[in-house]
Scaffold this motif. Structure first.
Motif, PDB file in Angstrom:
ATOM      1  N   THR A   1     -18.380 -19.657 -26.424  1.00 40.01           N
ATOM      2  CA  THR A   1     -18.892 -17.981 -26.674  1.00 40.01           C
ATOM      3  C   THR A   1     -18.314 -17.288 -25.656  1.00 40.01           C
ATOM      4  N   ASN A   2     -17.562 -17.538 -24.521  1.00 33.02           N
ATOM      5  CA  ASN A   2     -16.818 -16.823 -24.088  1.00 33.02           C
ATOM      6  C   ASN A   2     -15.322 -16.910 -24.339  1.00 33.02           C
ATOM      7  N   TRP A   3     -14.717 -17.505 -25.358  1.00 29.16           N
ATOM      8  CA  TRP A   3     -13.565 -18.001 -24.896  1.00 29.16           C
ATOM      9  C   TRP A   3     -12.957 -18.368 -27.108  1.00 29.16           C
ATOM     10  N   PHE A   4     -14.395 -18.107 -28.006  1.00 27.06           N
ATOM     11  CA  PHE A   4     -14.318 -18.078 -29.425  1.00 27.06           C
ATOM     12  C   PHE A   4     -14.682 -17.199 -29.774  1.00 27.06           C
ATOM     13  N   ASP A   5     -14.143 -16.011 -31.032  1.00 30.84           N
ATOM     14  CA  ASP A   5     -14.701 -15.312 -31.240  1.00 30.84           C
ATOM     15  C   ASP A   5     -15.837 -15.836 -32.458  1.00 30.84           C
ATOM     16  N   GLU A   6     -16.503 -14.681 -33.044  1.00 28.21           N
ATOM     17  CA  GLU A   6     -17.679 -15.560 -33.737  1.00 28.21           C
ATOM     18  C   GLU A   6     -17.128 -15.574 -34.937  1.00 28.21           C
ATOM     19  N   LYS A   7     -15.876 -15.782 -35.704  1.00 29.54           N
ATOM     20  CA  LYS A   7     -15.220 -16.100 -36.650  1.00 29.54           C
ATOM     21  C   LYS A   7     -14.270 -17.702 -36.208  1.00 29.54           C
ATOM     22  N   GLY A   8     -14.827 -17.955 -35.307  1.00 23.72           N
ATOM     23  CA  GLY A   8     -13.554 -19.572 -34.678  1.00 23.72           C
ATOM     24  C   GLY A   8     -12.773 -19.413 -34.063  1.00 23.72           C
ATOM     25  N   TYR A   9     -11.467 -18.729 -33.915  1.00 25.73           N
ATOM     26  CA  TYR A   9     -10.212 -17.773 -33.617  1.00 25.73           C
ATOM     27  C   TYR A   9     -10.514 -18.149 -31.930  1.00 25.73           C
ATOM     28  N   PHE A  10     -10.374 -18.801 -31.248  1.00 24.66           N
ATOM     29  CA  PHE A  10      -9.650 -19.650 -30.010  1.00 24.66           C
ATOM     30  C   PHE A  10      -9.170 -17.634 -29.558  1.00 24.66           C
ATOM     31  N   VAL A  11      -9.703 -17.250 -28.120  1.00 26.83           N
ATOM     32  CA  VAL A  11      -9.083 -15.963 -27.581  1.00 26.83           C
ATOM     33  C   VAL A  11      -8.489 -16.497 -26.608  1.00 26.83           C
ATOM     34  N   ALA A  12      -7.631 -16.779 -25.870  1.00 29.87           N
ATOM     35  CA  ALA A  12      -6.480 -17.218 -24.919  1.00 29.87           C
ATOM     36  C   ALA A  12      -7.366 -16.927 -23.187  1.00 29.87           C
ATOM     37  N   LYS A  13      -7.215 -14.657 -23.180  1.00 31.30           N
ATOM     38  CA  LYS A  13      -7.460 -14.294 -22.176  1.00 31.30           C
ATOM     39  C   LYS A  13      -8.741 -14.754 -21.401  1.00 31.30           C
ATOM     40  N   PRO A  14      -9.718 -14.953 -22.234  1.00 30.67           N
ATOM     41  CA  PRO A  14     -10.978 -15.777 -21.478  1.00 30.67           C
ATOM     42  C   PRO A  14     -10.597 -16.757 -20.917  1.00 30.67           C
ATOM     43  N   PHE A  15     -10.186 -17.195 -21.795  1.00 30.29           N
ATOM     44  CA  PHE A  15     -10.035 -19.060 -20.881  1.00 30.29           C
ATOM     45  C   PHE A  15      -9.153 -18.980 -20.196  1.00 30.29           C
ATOM     46  N   LYS A  16      -7.853 -18.167 -19.574  1.00 36.67           N
ATOM     47  CA  LYS A  16      -7.196 -18.073 -18.677  1.00 36.67           C
ATOM     48  C   LYS A  16      -7.942 -17.725 -17.565  1.00 36.67           C
ATOM     49  N   ALA A  17      -8.743 -16.895 -17.601  1.00 35.06           N
ATOM     50  CA  ALA A  17      -9.530 -16.056 -16.675  1.00 35.06           C
ATOM     51  C   ALA A  17      -9.884 -17.438 -16.264  1.00 35.06           C
ATOM     52  N   PHE A  18     -11.395 -18.440 -16.749  1.00 32.23           N
ATOM     53  CA  PHE A  18     -12.223 -19.082 -16.659  1.00 32.23           C
ATOM     54  C   PHE A  18     -11.504 -20.401 -15.527  1.00 32.23           C
ATOM     55  N   LEU A  19     -10.121 -19.979 -16.244  1.00 29.79           N
ATOM     56  CA  LEU A  19      -9.070 -22.067 -15.586  1.00 29.79           C
ATOM     57  C   LEU A  19      -8.923 -20.878 -13.805  1.00 29.79           C
ATOM     58  N   GLN A  20      -8.534 -19.978 -13.905  1.00 34.05           N
ATOM     59  CA  GLN A  20      -7.880 -19.895 -12.869  1.00 34.05           C
ATOM     60  C   GLN A  20      -8.759 -19.195 -11.695  1.00 34.05           C
ATOM     61  N   ASP A  21     -10.517 -18.929 -12.416  1.00 35.44           N
ATOM     62  CA  ASP A  21     -11.111 -19.472 -11.744  1.00 35.44           C
ATOM     63  C   ASP A  21     -12.027 -20.540 -11.286  1.00 35.44           C
ATOM     64  N   SER A  22     -11.473 -21.282 -12.126  1.00 42.00           N
ATOM     65  CA  SER A  22     -12.542 -22.795 -11.760  1.00 42.00           C
ATOM     66  C   SER A  22     -11.439 -23.342 -10.716  1.00 42.00           C
ATOM     67  N   ILE A  23     -10.624 -23.841 -11.199  1.00 40.09           N
ATOM     68  CA  ILE A  23      -8.577 -24.404 -10.202  1.00 40.09           C
ATOM     69  C   ILE A  23      -9.178 -23.786  -8.858  1.00 40.09           C
ATOM     70  N   PRO A  24      -8.953 -24.128  -7.755  1.00 40.57           N
ATOM     71  CA  PRO A  24      -9.368 -23.538  -6.296  1.00 40.57           C
ATOM     72  C   PRO A  24      -7.554 -23.164  -6.488  1.00 40.57           C
ATOM     73  N   SER A  25      -6.534 -24.050  -6.049  1.00 40.11           N
ATOM     74  CA  SER A  25      -5.445 -24.197  -5.721  1.00 40.11           C
ATOM     75  C   SER A  25      -4.834 -21.960  -6.851  1.00 40.11           C
ATOM     76  N   LEU A  26      -5.611 -21.823  -8.172  1.00 40.85           N
ATOM     77  CA  LEU A  26      -5.340 -21.268  -9.327  1.00 40.85           C
ATOM     78  C   LEU A  26      -5.960 -19.605  -8.234  1.00 40.85           C
ATOM     79  N   ALA A  27      -7.509 -19.908  -8.369  1.00 45.10           N
ATOM     80  CA  ALA A  27      -8.215 -18.880  -8.182  1.00 45.10           C
ATOM     81  C   ALA A  27      -7.857 -17.598  -6.875  1.00 45.10           C
TER      82      ALA A  27
END
Length: 189
Positions: A145-171
């Motif tokens: 629910t952090n990167w999909f809206d209630e209609k089922g569309y993918f929202v890129a910004k929160p997912f990018k933030a999740f990836l950047q936060d998760s990958i040590p070389s990007l964080a």
């Protein structure tokens, strides 16, 4: 990131597959070069098994079963061996790995999974940094629910933030990740 069609937000496989598909394009945009060896081996084994089945069918069709039944036995055995090897490859070697890539000597491997009836995306990132003694593994999880809206569309910004936060070389490198991280954490609550 590319345009993603609407997905059923109640179907965990659809959410996971769509999310998995967004990792490679995003990392490519950051300059990572994907290594396709795992997929290539899977394809070679699968195509070899299909080729055996196709050739066996062709000979059976043209020469008749009685003429090729001895060869069919060997083809069935070879097909069984190849499909067993493919199953072991997928379960033991790949083990949920969806991305292997490298940038500036930093090698990353990403594996993902979901648990039954749980809308949580589990991601395991193994990084090998140049000059380090071994791999560094980080395990992260977040709700779809952090990167999909209630209609089922993918929202890129929160997912990018999740990836950047998760990958040590990007964080540590991205100020955008730090800003989006605080927004994503407030969404998680």
């Amino acid at each position: 990131m590319e345009t993603v069609p609407k997905v059923n937000i109640n179907a965990l496989p659809a959410l996971k597959n769509t999310t998995d598909d967004m990792i490679a394009p995003y990392l490519k945009s950051l300059g990572y070069k994907q290594n396709h060896t795992l997929t290539d081996v899977r394809l070679v084994i699968g195509f070899a098994a299909c080729a055996i089945a196709g050739v066996t069918f062709y000979y059976d069709w043209t020469a008749g079963f009685e003429a090729v039944k001895g060869g069919t036995l060997y083809a069935v055995i070879a097909y069984f061996i190849l499909n067993t090897a493919l199953t072991f490859w997928i379960w033991l070697v790949e083990g949920g790995t969806i991305y292997v890539g490298e940038k500036d000597g930093v090698k990353i491997t990403i594996s993902t999974h979901t648990e039954k009836h749980s809308p949580i995306y589990h991601m395991k990132i193994t990084s090998v940094l140049p000059g380090t003694s071994g791999p560094h593994t980080v395990e992260e999880k977040s709700s779809f629910t952090n990167w999909f809206d209630e209609k089922g569309y993918f929202v890129a910004k929160p997912f990018k933030a999740f990836l950047q936060d998760s990958i040590p070389s990007l964080a540590a490198k991205s100020p955008e990740a730090i800003a989006l991280k605080s927004k994503t954490k407030s969404v998680k609550s």
